[in-house]
Write an enzyme that holds these catalytic residues in place. Structure first.
Site, short mmCIF file in Angstrom:
data_model
loop_
_atom_site.label_atom_id
_atom_site.label_comp_id
_atom_site.label_asym_id
_atom_site.label_seq_id
_atom_site.Cartn_x
_atom_site.Cartn_y
_atom_site.Cartn_z
N SER A 51 21.92 51.21 85.12
CA SER A 51 20.30 51.82 84.78
C SER A 51 19.87 52.16 83.77
O SER A 51 18.71 52.06 83.45
CB SER A 51 19.62 51.13 86.54
OG SER A 51 19.98 50.27 86.68
N ASP A 96 36.02 44.43 74.62
CA ASP A 96 37.61 44.44 76.32
C ASP A 96 35.69 44.26 77.73
O ASP A 96 34.14 44.90 77.29
CB ASP A 96 37.38 45.98 76.48
CG ASP A 96 36.75 47.35 76.44
OD1 ASP A 96 35.48 47.24 77.56
OD2 ASP A 96 36.92 47.76 75.54
N ASP A 132 33.97 52.47 69.09
CA ASP A 132 34.70 51.47 70.09
C ASP A 132 35.40 52.22 71.04
O ASP A 132 35.49 53.74 70.89
CB ASP A 132 36.05 51.15 69.32
CG ASP A 132 36.61 49.99 70.58
OD1 ASP A 132 36.19 49.54 71.26
OD2 ASP A 132 37.86 49.89 69.03
N ILE A 133 34.56 52.28 72.43
CA ILE A 133 35.51 52.89 73.09
C ILE A 133 36.94 52.32 74.17
O ILE A 133 36.49 51.02 74.52
CB ILE A 133 34.45 52.79 74.69
CG1 ILE A 133 32.85 53.49 73.96
CG2 ILE A 133 35.25 54.40 75.75
CD1 ILE A 133 32.69 54.52 73.49
N GLY A 149 39.06 47.00 70.04
CA GLY A 149 37.99 46.50 69.76
C GLY A 149 37.48 45.85 71.42
O GLY A 149 37.34 46.93 72.63
N GLU A 159 13.68 54.49 90.39
CA GLU A 159 14.61 53.38 89.75
C GLU A 159 14.08 52.98 87.59
O GLU A 159 13.64 53.42 86.80
CB GLU A 159 14.66 52.12 89.87
CG GLU A 159 15.15 50.81 88.83
CD GLU A 159 16.30 50.84 88.46
OE1 GLU A 159 16.41 51.43 86.61
OE2 GLU A 159 17.62 51.48 89.29
N ASP A 192 13.74 54.23 83.37
CA ASP A 192 13.18 52.83 82.92
C ASP A 192 12.65 53.32 81.76
O ASP A 192 12.92 53.45 80.75
CB ASP A 192 13.56 51.85 83.63
CG ASP A 192 13.88 51.28 84.79
OD1 ASP A 192 15.86 50.88 83.85
OD2 ASP A 192 13.66 50.09 85.35
#
Length: 610
Positions: free
Chosen positions: A527, A590, A569-570, A588, A300, A304
């Site tokens: 992450s 979501d 936008d996805i 838009g 992790e 990062d």
């Protein structure tokens, strides 16, 4: 009907018989009850001779006023936009009243507890006392609880306070919180990675050349989000930070290998970023040792730091490692494992006169594992950071609307429900979802499968949902209402239509190239998308600072009013989980990708306009 005097006499007599030293002006009344979450079971009685550090959250005197300031300095249409508050101003607004301080201090002193430690704003009092004393003080009994994966915590399911203190104390921990700050990551070295049969290779020649669906690199991110060629100018003033919990440590030799391959000019940065240890959080400069590698830690933390540096170098990076969190080892004193790490880190960071302008956190847990009162207090502390001009980003989770076959309420009723995360659902943080593929990007997803060792790996699906604790904040009311209406009743009863919805935005979060223990592999999860997005926001801040403008600070009012125009936008995929498809991406905003993924030049220009 009993009089108040009679009740008080009964309460005192009962404690006298029990031999308890508790003293109080008024009878004890239950302050909080919280069901022990599923997957946890009581396995024994806590050792009374051990020591516990109790953290007492006093009611903040003017939080409503702080919230007003927060929204004004974060609203691009307000005349105060960007005029962030000083540490002194914030502390003045959240400090408890003199009455609250005096009453709680009196209660503690009357019970022989005099060594008190205060947070900078004096809204938290910390005491280290024998567990037996804590049990008497809170009229409760602590036990050892074990999670099905072996982690242990010392907790109780109910505690009480004298009646006259109920309006002066918001929360006391560790008591009823079973939150574990799990990293939102999945998979390591899964070769060959799963690729959707619906994957369409990009037609853009540049993207096609630098973006590999099986291992996504900084070169791909820089081209995909148009940061390629931008050279930070304000590196003396601008910083981006990330948090480490659960013993995670960013490994410098691994980061050097990553940068040497993908950002060669930045390779020496691997040994330059500062590491701050909070409450005994680990730091180290060398490689993983044998036992660390065997335990699999630092995947992790490596993800990062490498995700941030890969996109934002030479912007200075700061690492915070906070101790005081699970797992529990029976031969350690409870002071080593019962503190809530968010509390510890927040009180540390809020006491600092200077804070990095962007902070990335890739950890979260089921909201229902956290008592509401405590979640609210932690969330209020994130608001304090926002008021001071800090962008606080959290991961939206990796299990869609909830892990399959586990989507039940924790209120004793076992009601089927979607399971939101905390702090992802806090209205004062910006929550980041994950995408995959390139042209177009879609919701990050990988089906469940059986690994070589025979274990089953749950599906990976970018998380999204609606908080059951926090109501829809005004900045997102319009888009949330529109999305809920568009569902036409789908999933009614499984989520809180009037809750704070998340995520707010998204970024790539599947098959990141990275190094761990000297070896290159791939890793997925929100992450990954959260530190990546944090690095991009840090670049936007660099643009602002180099033009003499204030940093973005609390992002959400800007995002929902103007900033959304700086995102792609996805519209494909969903937050699959709880054995259903979950919330779908649509045109838009979501609750699976938010407003989508960043277009750095457009986002920077929008930010410069205010």
């Amino acid at each position: 009907m009993f009089s108040f005097t009679t009740l008080l006499s009964i309460a005192i007599a009962a404690r006298a018989v029990a031999g308890s030293p508790i003293r109080s002006r008024t009878p004890y009344v239950v302050k909080e009850t919280h069901f022990v979450p599923r997957k946890w079971k009581q396995v024994g009685q806590a050792a009374e001779e051990s020591t516990i550090s109790l953290n007492i959250g006093l009611k903040q005197s003017q939080f409503d006023e702080l919230e007003r300031h927060l929204y004004e300095v974060s609203d691009p249409d307000h005349e105060r936009y960007g005029k962030h508050l000083s540490v002194e101003h914030v502390e003045e607004l959240v400090k408890p009243s003199a009455e609250s301080l005096d009453m709680v201090r009196e209660w503690l002193l009357e019970n022989g507890i005099g060594d008190l430690s205060y947070s900078a704003a004096k809204d938290w009092i910390s005491v280290s006392i024998p567990l037996q004393t804590a049990e008497q003080l809170l009229d409760t009994k602590y036990h050892v609880y074990e999670h099905e994966d072996g982690d242990r915590l010392v907790r109780t399911s109910e505690w009480s306070l004298p009646l006259h203190l109920h309006d002066h104390v918001d929360a006391i921990q560790p008591t009823t919180s079973f939150m574990r700050t799990a990293g939102q990551k999945t998979e390591f070295l899964q070769f060959p990675p799963w690729v959707s049969p619906e994957y369409i290779p990009p037609t853009n020649a540049t993207i096609s050349k630098v973006c590999n669906i099986s291992s996504v690199t900084p070169e791909c991110f820089m081209n995909l989000y148009s940061t390629k060629g931008y050279k930070p100018q304000a590196t003396k003033f601008n910083k981006v930070a990330f948090n480490n919990y659960l013993g995670e440590i960013p490994i410098r030799p691994d980061t050097e290998k990553f940068l040497a391959k993908y950002r060669p000019a930045a390779a020496d940065a691997a040994y330059k970023f500062p590491q701050y240890s909070i409450a005994g959080g680990p730091v180290q400069d060398g490689p993983l040792n044998y036992s660390q590698a065997a335990d699999g830690i630092s995947r992790e933390a490596n993800l990062d730091v490498q995700a941030i540096m890969g996109i934002s170098d030479p912007t200075p990076v700061v690492s915070y490692s906070t101790g005081g969190s699970p797992p529990f080892t029976p031969d350690l004193a409870t002071t080593e494992n019962t503190n809530e790490p968010y509390f510890v880190w927040l009180n540390y960071i809020l006491s600092q006169p200077s804070i990095p302008q962007v902070i990335s956190t890739s950890y979260a847990d089921d909201e229902q594992t956290v008592p509401k009162a405590y979640a609210e207090r932690v969330c209020q502390q994130f608001a304090q950071l926002g008021a001071r001009g800090v962008s606080v980003l959290f991961a939206s989770g990796d299990r869609g609307v909830g892990i399959n076959n586990t989507c039940l309420s924790n209120d004793g009723k076992n009601t089927t429900m979607f399971v939101p995360l905390f702090p992802s659902g806090c209205p004062y943080v910006t929550t980041v979802g994950a995408t995959h593929q390139f042209e177009p990007e879609v919701v990050a997803f990988r089906p469940g499968y059986y690994a070589a060792d025979g274990s089953y790996r749950e599906i990976y699906s970018s998380g999204g949902g609606f908080s059951n604790y926090f109501s829809t904040p005004r900045y997102q009311e319009k888009v949330v209402s529109s999305y809920v209406k568009g569902l036409g009743g789908l999933y009614d009863g499984l989520y809180n239509k009037k809750g704070r919805a998340y995520p707010d935005i998204s970024a790539q979060g599947q098959y990141f190239a990275y190094f761990w223990n000297g070896t290159e592999g791939v890793i997925s999860g929100t992450s990954a998308s959260t530190p990546l997005m944090s690095g991009i926001i840090a670049l936007v801040n660099d643009v602002l600072l180099s033009h003499g403008k204030p940093v973005l600070g609390f992002l959400n009012p800007f995002l929902y009013s103007k900033g959304y125009k700086g995102f792609t936008d996805i519209t494909s995929g969903s937050a699959a989980g709880c054995n259903v498809d979950g919330f779908a991406a649509k045109e838009g905003w979501d609750p699976v990708t938010g407003f989508g993924t960043p277009i750095f030049p457009v986002l920077a220009e929008l930010a410069k306009g205010y």
